[in-house]
Each structure stands twice: as structure tokens, then as C-alpha cells.
Enzyme design. Structure first.
Site, mmCIF file in Angstrom:
data_model
loop_
_atom_site.group_PDB
_atom_site.id
_atom_site.type_symbol
_atom_site.label_atom_id
_atom_site.label_comp_id
_atom_site.label_asym_id
_atom_site.label_seq_id
_atom_site.Cartn_x
_atom_site.Cartn_y
_atom_site.Cartn_z
ATOM 1 N N GLU A 75 -13.024 -70.603 26.703
ATOM 2 C CA GLU A 75 -11.610 -70.752 27.012
ATOM 3 C C GLU A 75 -10.746 -70.342 25.819
ATOM 4 O OE1 GLU A 75 -10.847 -74.744 28.255
ATOM 5 O OE2 GLU A 75 -12.413 -74.752 29.786
ATOM 6 N N SER A 92 -25.045 -78.003 27.091
ATOM 7 C CA SER A 92 -23.779 -77.313 26.805
ATOM 8 C C SER A 92 -23.272 -77.655 25.399
ATOM 9 C CB SER A 92 -22.718 -77.680 27.851
ATOM 10 O OG SER A 92 -21.596 -76.823 27.771
ATOM 11 N N PRO A 93 -24.104 -77.470 24.361
ATOM 12 C CA PRO A 93 -23.741 -77.905 23.006
ATOM 13 C C PRO A 93 -22.619 -77.095 22.357
ATOM 14 C CG PRO A 93 -25.787 -76.672 22.948
ATOM 15 C CD PRO A 93 -25.461 -76.892 24.405
ATOM 16 N N LEU A 94 -22.275 -75.938 22.891
ATOM 17 C CA LEU A 94 -21.164 -75.162 22.325
ATOM 18 C C LEU A 94 -19.845 -75.477 23.021
ATOM 19 C CD1 LEU A 94 -22.848 -71.666 21.772
ATOM 20 C CD2 LEU A 94 -22.700 -73.617 20.200
ATOM 21 N N GLY A 95 -19.911 -76.316 24.039
ATOM 22 C CA GLY A 95 -18.698 -76.726 24.740
ATOM 23 C C GLY A 95 -17.940 -75.545 25.319
ATOM 24 N N TYR A 155 -32.756 -75.577 39.555
ATOM 25 C CA TYR A 155 -32.324 -74.340 38.902
ATOM 26 C C TYR A 155 -32.746 -73.109 39.708
ATOM 27 C CZ TYR A 155 -31.187 -77.122 34.736
ATOM 28 O OH TYR A 155 -30.642 -78.038 33.858
ATOM 29 N N VAL A 159 -15.715 -73.721 23.533
ATOM 30 C CA VAL A 159 -15.117 -72.994 22.404
ATOM 31 C C VAL A 159 -15.079 -71.495 22.654
ATOM 32 C CG1 VAL A 159 -15.355 -72.447 19.950
ATOM 33 C CG2 VAL A 159 -15.742 -74.784 20.748
ATOM 34 N N PHE A 160 -16.132 -70.954 23.268
ATOM 35 C CA PHE A 160 -16.186 -69.513 23.522
ATOM 36 C C PHE A 160 -15.854 -69.170 24.974
ATOM 37 C CE2 PHE A 160 -19.277 -70.336 20.066
ATOM 38 C CZ PHE A 160 -18.647 -69.616 19.049
#
Length: 290
Positions: free
Chosen positions: A211, A203-206, A49, A208-209
Site C-alpha cells: 500500500e 504476513s511478516p512484511l505487513g 491452499y 509496507v510494500f
């Protein structure tokens, strides 16, 4: 095994440094205390990182934070050889030799300003990994007290079986979200339940916000219909959807925003009704379940 050792919501440190917000030492100290105060006591790192710089920046902040080491859990990963000015690599590759694994763990300890890692993961599987050599390295690190537990990240079920034949694999950290939920169907989460492994999701929100697609528009519409019912935000409902899975998944959230961290913690207390969970899944898939 190490079930429930880690906070249910884990702070992902990937964007704290040069690969993201480039937080100052003072800002990192403030964020560390905020996470701890919210009950987010586990911090997820990887050596690569910030092109091998974020662990050091975090460690310098931790050293001046006055936070008691035993009140937090530090996770790091090794194995990816990243092409960077900080490493003499000609091509991105993987190294899971015994000596490299031990050296990498010791580097993470030095950079994070700690005597031990609560969890040490192989970052991604290598086609050339020798499971007995990996086990030797893990055994040495555990005997020396440098790591408390060992796991993997992004490993398939067969790869987990291969490594676990030689050493205990306590965790598999995988990509998992509403829009990336293949692990529910390919046996990955089933295996973690069977083996009593701790499951973590990056990346638990995928997307959705990230694209604007027909799929994400369906998801936003369905989530919007549930916001008032659960007195929740969309990101909370997406986390609650993950948290309902019986594998007891620990989302690794990447935000450095204090309010979003608070929202994530509140998601732990949202219990989606059974049909609402499936409504959200159907919105993602665009068709009813089989």
C-alpha cells in the site's frame, strides 16, 4: 514443548501452487533444495491452499527431490471448509469434529507424501469447537505417530486457554508485522512467552510494500535512514524488527523468489539497536510511544 524445533525463517507454501506462482514440479524441487540449503527447513501448509491442491503438488515434488524427510519440518493446518470445486461446501465454515480433524490430518499426510507432520494446527477458531473433542483427535493422531506436535493459528488468548486445558498447545501462528502488531499489546505474545509456546507470524512484511499510504511512506523514510547503518534492505529490517521481540517469533515468508529467501535468512543476523527498533515502531504509529 517444541521450542526451536523449526527453522527461524519458515517457508510459507501458500503461493507455491494455484493460489500464486503455479510452480511446476521441477520448479518446486529447485525451490525446496534452495530453501534447505539456506537453512529454511520448515515448510508451512494448509489443506485449503490452492483450493485443496497445493499440498499434493508439493508432495509430488518432495517425493522426487531426494531430500531426507528428517532434514525438513512439515506443518499443515485444518478446519476451514472452503467453498471450492474440490469440496462440496455450500458456505465457508469450520469443522473441528473429532472425525474430521483425524481425516484431514490423514489427507495431508497422503498429499504431502509423508508418514508424519511435525506440526498440525487448527487454522482458525470456530465458535462451535468442542475442546474435549479436539483433544481426543489430537491424542489419537499423536499416539499413532501421525503428528509430532499440535498447535493453533489465529487464536485469541482465551481460545488458547480453552484448548490448552484439554491438550498441549505448542504453537500459535498469528498475523504479526510492523503494521499489524496488536499481538504485542493484547496479551497474545505475552501468553506465548508465559506458556513457552512457539510463536509464528504470517504476513511478516505487513502492508509496507502493498500500500502507498501516509503510514507506509513514514515507514519507508525511516527504514531508508537505517539501510546503510545495517547494510540491509527494507524487507530485512522489517524482519529484523520482528526477530528482536523476546517471543522468539518465527516469520513465515510467502515469497518464492530465491534472492528474497536469501535476504530473509540474512535478517536473522541483524541486531537492531534498541532506539532504532523504537524509531521504526514510531514511524509506523505516527506518534511517540506512551
Amino acid at each position: 514443548m517444541i521450542k526451536n524445533k523449526f527453522s527461524r525463517i519458515i517457508a510459507g507454501a501458500m503461493t507455491w501452487g494455484d493460489w500464486g506462482k503455479q510452480l511446476s514440479k521441477k520448479e518446486m524441487i529447485t525451490l525446496l533444495h534452495h530453501c534447505i540449503n539456506q537453512g529454511v527447513t520448515s515448510f508451512d501448509h494448509a489443506d485449503i491452499y490452492g483450493s485443496y491442491t497445493t499440498e499434493t503438488a508439493f508432495g509430488n515434488a518432495f517425493a522426487e527431490s531426494n531430500i531426507v524427510r528428517e532434514k525438513m519440518q512439515l506443518i499443515s493446518k485444518c478446519g476451514i471448509q472452503y467453498v471450492s470445486e474440490n469440496r462440496k461446501n455450500e458456505v465457508k465454515h469450520y469443522n473441528f469434529s473429532k472425525n474430521y480433524i483425524i481425516w484431514s490430518a490423514e489427507e495431508s499426510l497422503k498429499n504431502l507424501k509423508t508418514d508424519y507432520l511435525d506440526l498440525f494446527l487448527l487454522h482458525r477458531p470456530s465458535p462451535l469447537m468442542q475442546p474435549d473433542e479436539v483433544a481426543e483427535a489430537v491424542s489419537i493422531l499423536e499416539v499413532q505417530g501421525k503428528i509430532k506436535a499440535f498447535g493453533v493459528s489465529n487464536f485469541t488468548t482465551s481460545q488458547v486457554d480453552l484448548i490448552s486445558k484439554y491438550t498441549d498447545v505448542s504453537v500459535n501462528q498469528i498475523e504479526f508485522s510492523l503494521t499489524q502488531h496488536q499481538a504485542m499489546h493484547d496479551g497474545t505474545l505475552d501468553q506465548m512467552l508465559l506458556k513457552n509456546m512457539t510463536s509464528m507470524a504470517w504476513s511478516p512484511l505487513g502492508n509496507v510494500f502493498k500500500e502507498d499510504t501516509e503510514q507506509t511512506r513514514r515507514i519507508h523514510k525511516q527504514l531508508g535512514e537505517l539501510l546503510e547503518k545495517y547494510n540491509a534492505t527494507e524487507d530485512q529490517l522489517l524482519l529484523a524488527w520482528i526477530l528482536k521481540h523476546p517471543a522468539n517469533i518465527h516469520p513465515v515468508i510467502g515469497t518464492t523468489n530465491a534472492k528474497r529467501i536469501e535476504n530473509a535468512v540474512k535478517a536473522i543476523h541483524i541486531e537492531l539497536e534498541l532506539e532504532d527498533w523504537f524509531k521504526i515502531l514510531v514511524a509506523c504509529q505516527g506518534h511517540k510511544v506512551p
